[in-house]
Enzyme design. Structure first.
Site, PDB file in Angstrom:
ATOM      1  N   LYS A 181      -4.945 -11.937  -8.267  1.00  0.00           N
ATOM      2  CA  LYS A 181      -5.856 -11.405  -7.253  1.00  0.00           C
ATOM      3  C   LYS A 181      -6.719 -10.288  -7.852  1.00  0.00           C
ATOM      4  O   LYS A 181      -6.208  -9.371  -8.473  1.00  0.00           O
ATOM      5  CB  LYS A 181      -5.041 -10.884  -6.064  1.00  0.00           C
ATOM      6  CG  LYS A 181      -4.199 -11.966  -5.396  1.00  0.00           C
ATOM      7  CD  LYS A 181      -3.285 -11.416  -4.321  1.00  0.00           C
ATOM      8  CE  LYS A 181      -2.192 -10.534  -4.907  1.00  0.00           C
ATOM      9  NZ  LYS A 181      -1.172 -10.165  -3.902  1.00  0.00           N
ATOM     10  N   THR A 226      -6.900  -2.546   4.362  1.00  0.00           N
ATOM     11  CA  THR A 226      -6.382  -3.590   3.475  1.00  0.00           C
ATOM     12  C   THR A 226      -4.854  -3.573   3.414  1.00  0.00           C
ATOM     13  O   THR A 226      -4.266  -4.181   2.523  1.00  0.00           O
ATOM     14  CB  THR A 226      -6.947  -3.408   2.057  1.00  0.00           C
ATOM     15  OG1 THR A 226      -6.658  -2.069   1.595  1.00  0.00           O
ATOM     16  CG2 THR A 226      -8.457  -3.623   2.035  1.00  0.00           C
ATOM     17  N   GLY A 228      -1.312  -4.670   3.735  1.00  0.00           N
ATOM     18  CA  GLY A 228      -0.689  -5.979   3.905  1.00  0.00           C
ATOM     19  C   GLY A 228      -1.521  -7.146   3.448  1.00  0.00           C
ATOM     20  O   GLY A 228      -1.204  -8.303   3.761  1.00  0.00           O
ATOM     21  N   THR A 229      -2.573  -6.885   2.673  1.00  0.00           N
ATOM     22  CA  THR A 229      -3.447  -7.970   2.214  1.00  0.00           C
ATOM     23  C   THR A 229      -2.679  -9.001   1.394  1.00  0.00           C
ATOM     24  O   THR A 229      -2.828 -10.212   1.584  1.00  0.00           O
ATOM     25  CB  THR A 229      -4.615  -7.403   1.386  1.00  0.00           C
ATOM     26  OG1 THR A 229      -5.335  -6.460   2.177  1.00  0.00           O
ATOM     27  CG2 THR A 229      -5.547  -8.507   0.941  1.00  0.00           C
ATOM     28  N   GLY A 230      -1.860  -8.517   0.459  1.00  0.00           N
ATOM     29  CA  GLY A 230      -1.107  -9.430  -0.400  1.00  0.00           C
ATOM     30  C   GLY A 230      -0.110 -10.268   0.369  1.00  0.00           C
ATOM     31  O   GLY A 230       0.019 -11.486   0.139  1.00  0.00           O
ATOM     32  N   CYS A 231       0.606  -9.633   1.306  1.00  0.00           N
ATOM     33  CA  CYS A 231       1.560 -10.375   2.149  1.00  0.00           C
ATOM     34  C   CYS A 231       0.837 -11.464   2.934  1.00  0.00           C
ATOM     35  O   CYS A 231       1.290 -12.610   3.010  1.00  0.00           O
ATOM     36  CB  CYS A 231       2.240  -9.425   3.144  1.00  0.00           C
ATOM     37  SG  CYS A 231       3.081  -8.016   2.417  1.00  0.00           S
TER      38      CYS A 231
END
Length: 508
Positions: A181, A226, A228-231
């Site tokens: 990412k 942003t 919790g974007t990865g979750c």
């Protein structure tokens, strides 16, 4: 059909923006059934993580077994696992249950900067979990931590090419696919890392598989929301996989979903705020502004679309091997088709109910006239006059196609007509770009079709495609899920008519 099932093994976020709470929102928004196995509890909010309580590994295993022994899962997604012991327990459980698809978000550092995975757990993740992984989704710092643990050193990122180097290196450690990412390093449009805020234009995520590298570009949004974007991204990928999408399709759709969730974030909290997981019309199968992407990646559409834009007639134009007689016959029939295409777009302008849509349709008609004049010029170069073109009898493919489009225009609503017109407008833009960029194309005057190819990457045609695309996107977001299915069928049929048009000349 059984509802797609996703089991999430991760930590809980007391503020609801990340972890299991965010995962369940994302999975629900994608129409899937969410189950959870809690690996840790956190005391956190948008400003940071204040404490972590580890769930005993034995109890975590019981949660996993309870879900998989009874309901089962199409995909398992892991998030914050917090310790080496937890990672080992999870890997053993997944192997015992022979889980077929696993999405691993190697949560190591929170958006707010807190360390969520101790250094001694990185090796356990690399040794025991990565070999089981279908899609690994590290951000740049996480990817570099994994590489450093493997003794490969950290890699700086100055361009998109550097992201690809990192993705290949991590992929070599065992996962089937790696999505690196790029949110930590926005780029300029030319793929060079932005040095100032003003230069931040795009975010590029790089997906690496065994034999391919795919770049997924989304616009950069200057937002603090942003958390919790990865979750959310990993859970969206898992949901798409559970629904039967391929890995590349799942990743692209998930990236668009997260972009829309950031763009429409509610602005909660005083730190890094949460996303809008139920943004806009979440009952629709696409994020707002991404109807065309969704349409072209549907399995029932993508197969037909691939046959259209990669037809032997098209490939032969690119490499210059198409018989000139075939091209002449095609040009004349395409001119006759464009007459009706202009009529259909004029009808779309009439059916529009606001001045912006009327003006957009009128601009497309104006471009069609430009395209028709180009056809006239080509044909005159071949000794075929405009009068001869207009007096030529339509072949059966041309008649069938144009009558289908005009019938849709008469019998259906405005967007039905726009979708019937879309394969022609969008398809020639895609074909022109593919042939223009292909290493197999002959790019000079020795290819009699190179000038034709360049017309479809020129600014006037690109503008027409953009105009038509914006019209579709604006109105598709207002439709019901049932209507979207009907529109997909129209698009498929019109695309098949395009293929039939090529077929008339591919063997001449």
């Amino acid at each position: 059909m059984t509802q797609p099932r996703v089991l999430v093994i991760a930590g809980s976020d007391s503020s609801g923006g990340a972890g299991l709470e965010a995962d369940q929102k994302v999975i629900a928004a994608h129409g899937c059934y969410a189950m959870t196995a809690t690996a840790a509890l956190t005391a956190q909010n948008t400003r940071g993580v204040y404490d972590i309580h580890h769930v005993p590994a034995e109890f975590l295993r019981k949660q996993i077994d309870a879900c998989l022994d009874d309901i089962g899962a199409d995909v398992v997604k892991t998030g914050m696992l917090a310790s080496a012991a937890t990672i080992g327990t999870v890997a053993k459980a997944l192997a015992d249950h022979k889980v077929k698809a696993l999405v691993v978000d190697p949560v190591m550092v929170a958006t707010a900067g807190a360390k969520l995975l101790p250094p001694d757990a990185v090796r356990e993740l690399r040794d025991s979990l990565l070999p089981l992984t279908t899609v690994l989704t590290p951000n740049i710092p996480e990817a570099n931590l994994i590489l450093a643990d493997a003794g490969l050193g950290e890699r700086p990122v100055e361009s998109v090419v550097d992201l690809e180097v990192i993705a290949r290196a991590v992929h070599a450690l065992g996962p089937l696919w790696v999505l690196v990412k790029g949110g930590h390093c926005p780029f300029r449009k030319d793929g060079v890392a932005a040095k100032t805020d003003a230069e931040k234009e795009i975010v590029v995520d790089v997906l690496c598989g065994a034999n391919e590298i795919i770049r997924v570009e989304t616009p950069y949004h200057d937002s603090k929301n942003t958390h919790g974007t990865g979750c959310s991204l990993a859970s969206a990928i898992a949901s798409n996989l559970a629904k039967g999408m391929s890995v590349p399709q799942s990743v692209k759709a998930a990236c668009r979903y997260v972009e829309a969730a950031i763009k429409t974030a509610p602005g909660l909290g005083s730190g890094n705020g949460p996303l809008n997981h139920f943004h806009s019309t979440f009952t629709l199968p696409f994020a707002p502004g991404h109807f065309i992407h969704y349409l072209l990646e549907r399995p029932d559409v993508s197969e037909v679309w691939h046959r259209f834009v990669n037809h032997p007639f098209v490939i032969a134009m690119g490499n210059g091997t198409l018989p000139l007689s075939s091209f002449k016959g095609y040009l004349v029939q395409d001119y006759l088709y464009l007459v009706h295409f202009a009529r259909a777009n004029a009808l779309a302008s009439y059916k529009a109910t606001n001045i912006d849509d009327i003006a957009a349709a009128a601009r497309i008609v104006t471009h069609i006239f430009t395209e028709m004049n180009l056809h006239i010029g080509y044909c005159q170069g071949f000794g075929i006059s405009k009068a001869e073109m207009e007096n030529t009898e339509e072949n059966s493919a041309c008649t069938a196609y144009t009558r289908y489009v005009l019938d849709i225009g008469q019998s259906q609503d405005w967007i039905g007509l726009q979708v019937a017109l879309a394969p022609c407008l969008l398809g020639y833009g895609v074909i022109g770009r593919q042939l223009h960029d292909s290493v197999d194309s002959r790019r000079d005057d020795t290819n009699p079709y190179w000038t034709w190819i360049k017309n479809y990457v020129a600014e006037d045609y690109v503008t027409a495609v953009r105009t038509g695309s914006e019209l579709l996107e604006r109105h598709a977001a207002l439709q019901s899920p049932t209507r979207i299915e009907e529109l997909a069928k129209i698009f498929i049929h019109a695309t098949k008519m395009e293929i039939a048009f090529w077929e008339m000349y591919s063997s001449s």
